[in-house]
Scaffold this motif. Structure first.
Motif, PDB file in Angstrom:
ATOM      1  N   ALA A 148       0.837  -1.193   0.000  1.00 38.34           N
ATOM      2  CA  ALA A 148       0.000   0.000   0.000  1.00 38.34           C
ATOM      3  C   ALA A 148       0.881   1.255   0.000  1.00 38.34           C
ATOM      4  N   ALA A 189      -5.520  -6.282  -1.481  1.00 35.80           N
ATOM      5  CA  ALA A 189      -6.030  -5.101  -2.185  1.00 35.80           C
ATOM      6  C   ALA A 189      -7.069  -5.560  -3.192  1.00 35.80           C
ATOM      7  N   MET A 249      -7.339   1.226  -6.932  1.00 30.68           N
ATOM      8  CA  MET A 249      -6.841   0.216  -5.992  1.00 30.68           C
ATOM      9  C   MET A 249      -7.298   0.610  -4.596  1.00 30.68           C
ATOM     10  N   HIS A 250      -7.914  -0.322  -3.902  1.00 29.39           N
ATOM     11  CA  HIS A 250      -8.353  -0.136  -2.523  1.00 29.39           C
ATOM     12  C   HIS A 250      -7.609  -1.170  -1.680  1.00 29.39           C
ATOM     13  N   TYR A 251      -6.769  -0.689  -0.772  1.00 32.41           N
ATOM     14  CA  TYR A 251      -5.939  -1.568   0.049  1.00 32.41           C
ATOM     15  C   TYR A 251      -6.636  -1.896   1.366  1.00 32.41           C
ATOM     16  N   ARG A 264      -5.775   4.277  -0.805  1.00 33.33           N
ATOM     17  CA  ARG A 264      -6.358   4.186  -2.150  1.00 33.33           C
ATOM     18  C   ARG A 264      -5.417   4.810  -3.168  1.00 33.33           C
TER      19      ARG A 264
END
Length: 77
Positions: free
Chosen positions: A13, A21, A37-39, A44
Motif C-alpha cells: 500500500a 487489495a 486500488m483499494h488496500y 487508495r
C-alpha cells in the motif's frame, strides 16, 4: 462500458504496509478509463483517464492524507 474487479494479495500500500487489495478497472473503449486500488489498510490509488485525454492520479493514505494529486489537461473531476 466493461469492468473487472480483481482481489490481490501481498500488495504494498502507499503507506508501506503489505496486505490484500482490490483493483477495479472500467473502460468504455472511447477514451474513458478508471483504475482504482483499494488496500486493506484503507489506502487508495486512483487513476482516471477522461475522453478529452486528460488524466488524474490521486493517492490517499489510510488516515485520509493526500499523498499525491496530479492532473493533466483541463479536466477536473
Amino acid at each position: 462500458m466493461t469492468g473487472t474487479k480483481t482481489h490481490l494479495t501481498g500488495e504494498r500500500a502507499p503507506c508501506g504496509r503489505l496486505g490484500d487489495a482490490d483493483r477495479s478497472q472500467e473502460d468504455d473503449f472511447e477514451g474513458f478509463r478508471l483504475d482504482d486500488m483499494h488496500y486493506a489498510c484503507g489506502c487508495r490509488h486512483m487513476q482516471h483517464e477522461f475522453h478529452d485525454g486528460s488524466v488524474r492520479i490521486r493517492t490517499v493514505r489510510h488516515d485520509g492524507k493526500v499523498l499525491s494529486d496530479e492532473h493533466s489537461g483541463e479536466h477536473e473531476a
